[in-house]
Design a protein around this motif. Structure first.
Motif, PDB file in Angstrom:
ATOM      1  N   GLY A  51       0.817  -1.213   0.000  1.00  0.00           N
ATOM      2  CA  GLY A  51       0.000   0.000   0.000  1.00  0.00           C
ATOM      3  C   GLY A  51       0.845   1.254   0.000  1.00  0.00           C
ATOM      4  O   GLY A  51       0.582   2.208  -0.743  1.00  0.00           O
ATOM      5  N   PHE A  52       1.891   1.257   0.810  1.00  0.00           N
ATOM      6  CA  PHE A  52       2.785   2.408   0.864  1.00  0.00           C
ATOM      7  C   PHE A  52       3.499   2.594  -0.476  1.00  0.00           C
ATOM      8  O   PHE A  52       3.640   3.708  -0.972  1.00  0.00           O
ATOM      9  N   GLY A  53       3.940   1.485  -1.061  1.00  0.00           N
ATOM     10  CA  GLY A  53       4.619   1.560  -2.358  1.00  0.00           C
ATOM     11  C   GLY A  53       3.695   2.054  -3.453  1.00  0.00           C
ATOM     12  O   GLY A  53       4.115   2.817  -4.336  1.00  0.00           O
ATOM     13  N   SER A  54       2.446   1.648  -3.418  1.00  0.00           N
ATOM     14  CA  SER A  54       1.495   2.108  -4.429  1.00  0.00           C
ATOM     15  C   SER A  54       1.257   3.603  -4.321  1.00  0.00           C
ATOM     16  O   SER A  54       1.146   4.301  -5.332  1.00  0.00           O
ATOM     17  N   LEU A  55       1.174   4.108  -3.098  1.00  0.00           N
ATOM     18  CA  LEU A  55       0.975   5.541  -2.918  1.00  0.00           C
ATOM     19  C   LEU A  55       2.182   6.330  -3.409  1.00  0.00           C
ATOM     20  O   LEU A  55       2.045   7.369  -4.057  1.00  0.00           O
ATOM     21  N   CYS A  56       3.351   5.844  -3.070  1.00  0.00           N
ATOM     22  CA  CYS A  56       4.557   6.544  -3.516  1.00  0.00           C
ATOM     23  C   CYS A  56       4.715   6.444  -5.038  1.00  0.00           C
ATOM     24  O   CYS A  56       5.188   7.378  -5.675  1.00  0.00           O
TER      25      CYS A  56
ATOM     26  N   ASN B 183       5.687   9.152  -8.631  1.00  0.00           N
ATOM     27  CA  ASN B 183       6.853   9.099  -9.497  1.00  0.00           C
ATOM     28  C   ASN B 183       7.137   7.636  -9.830  1.00  0.00           C
ATOM     29  O   ASN B 183       7.204   6.790  -8.940  1.00  0.00           O
ATOM     30  N   VAL B 184       7.371   7.311 -11.092  1.00  0.00           N
ATOM     31  CA  VAL B 184       7.614   5.945 -11.524  1.00  0.00           C
ATOM     32  C   VAL B 184       8.942   5.429 -10.983  1.00  0.00           C
ATOM     33  O   VAL B 184       9.063   4.260 -10.618  1.00  0.00           O
ATOM     34  N   GLU B 185       9.945   6.269 -10.888  1.00  0.00           N
ATOM     35  CA  GLU B 185      11.259   5.847 -10.393  1.00  0.00           C
ATOM     36  C   GLU B 185      11.188   5.455  -8.917  1.00  0.00           C
ATOM     37  O   GLU B 185      11.781   4.475  -8.493  1.00  0.00           O
ATOM     38  N   ILE B 186      10.386   6.169  -8.151  1.00  0.00           N
ATOM     39  CA  ILE B 186      10.232   5.855  -6.726  1.00  0.00           C
ATOM     40  C   ILE B 186       9.476   4.530  -6.575  1.00  0.00           C
ATOM     41  O   ILE B 186       9.797   3.712  -5.707  1.00  0.00           O
ATOM     42  N   LEU B 187       8.506   4.311  -7.428  1.00  0.00           N
ATOM     43  CA  LEU B 187       7.756   3.062  -7.387  1.00  0.00           C
ATOM     44  C   LEU B 187       8.672   1.867  -7.608  1.00  0.00           C
ATOM     45  O   LEU B 187       8.574   0.861  -6.909  1.00  0.00           O
ATOM     46  N   HIS B 188       9.606   1.988  -8.570  1.00  0.00           N
ATOM     47  CA  HIS B 188      10.536   0.908  -8.858  1.00  0.00           C
ATOM     48  C   HIS B 188      11.380   0.586  -7.617  1.00  0.00           C
ATOM     49  O   HIS B 188      11.568  -0.581  -7.249  1.00  0.00           O
ATOM     50  N   ARG B 189      11.874   1.617  -6.929  1.00  0.00           N
ATOM     51  CA  ARG B 189      12.678   1.394  -5.715  1.00  0.00           C
ATOM     52  C   ARG B 189      11.828   0.771  -4.598  1.00  0.00           C
ATOM     53  O   ARG B 189      12.299  -0.082  -3.873  1.00  0.00           O
ATOM     54  N   GLU B 190      10.584   1.211  -4.491  1.00  0.00           N
ATOM     55  CA  GLU B 190       9.700   0.675  -3.442  1.00  0.00           C
ATOM     56  C   GLU B 190       9.419  -0.811  -3.675  1.00  0.00           C
ATOM     57  O   GLU B 190       9.389  -1.598  -2.735  1.00  0.00           O
TER      58      GLU B 190
ATOM     59  N   GLY C  96      10.256  -6.442  -2.059  1.00  0.00           N
ATOM     60  CA  GLY C  96      10.779  -7.783  -2.334  1.00  0.00           C
ATOM     61  C   GLY C  96      11.874  -8.158  -1.378  1.00  0.00           C
ATOM     62  O   GLY C  96      11.921  -9.301  -0.872  1.00  0.00           O
ATOM     63  N   ALA C  97      12.769  -7.229  -1.064  1.00  0.00           N
ATOM     64  CA  ALA C  97      13.846  -7.510  -0.119  1.00  0.00           C
ATOM     65  C   ALA C  97      13.296  -7.756   1.285  1.00  0.00           C
ATOM     66  O   ALA C  97      13.734  -8.675   1.989  1.00  0.00           O
ATOM     67  N   GLY C  98      12.309  -6.964   1.692  1.00  0.00           N
ATOM     68  CA  GLY C  98      11.722  -7.141   3.013  1.00  0.00           C
ATOM     69  C   GLY C  98      11.013  -8.472   3.142  1.00  0.00           C
ATOM     70  O   GLY C  98      11.129  -9.164   4.163  1.00  0.00           O
TER      71      GLY C  98
END
Length: 147
Positions: free
Chosen positions: A117-122, A126-133, A138-140
């Motif tokens: 949910g947090f990643g979707s909001l971020c 911005n698409v670049e921020i979504l990729h990092r999220e 996945g790492a978490g």
């Protein structure tokens, strides 16, 4: 009080016993032959106290030899309230390892959905921020699965 109830119309015999819990009294009333219970009940209620619980019976149980009313059998007729919670004899707790596994699995799911949910909001900003999220999610999840 037994005498006043016994003198009521339609009553053959009566026995008043205290409740085993001590909260109130029980009046066991034997009807005279051919009486309508509704008429007897109203006359008994007029003679009885408000702390009496009335039980209309076709016949009072009696001791076979003495012919006295068997109070023990009358008290066994009473429905007992269900035992209070928690009941000591019924242990339904899971062992500690199973509880820990369930807690870990539930925590993983909650964390995964929170991160998603947090990643979707971020990501909406911005698409670049979504990729990092997504990479962080996945790492978490990978770290939680290993623990």
């Amino acid at each position: 009080m037994e005498d006043s109830i016994a003198n009521s119309e339609g009553v053959k015999a009566v026995k008043i016993l205290p409740d085993p819990d001590g909260a109130h009294f029980h009046a066991f009333v034997e009807l005279a032959g051919g009486q309508i219970p509704g008429h007897v009940l109203s006359s008994v209620r007029m003679a009885a106290s408000t702390t009496l619980q009335l039980w209309l019976l076709p016949a009072l149980p009696r001791h076979p030899i003495t012919r006295k009313v068997d109070a023990t059998r009358l008290l066994r007729m009473l429905a007992r309230p269900p035992p209070s919670w928690p009941i000591e004899e019924q242990h339904t707790c899971l062992p500690a390892k199973e509880l820990a596994d369930r807690l870990r699995a539930k925590t993983c799911w909650h964390l995964a959905w929170t991160l998603f949910g947090f990643g979707s909001l971020c990501g909406a900003a911005n698409v670049e921020i979504l990729h990092r999220e997504i990479i962080m999610i996945g790492a978490g999840l990978g770290m939680l699965r290993r623990s």
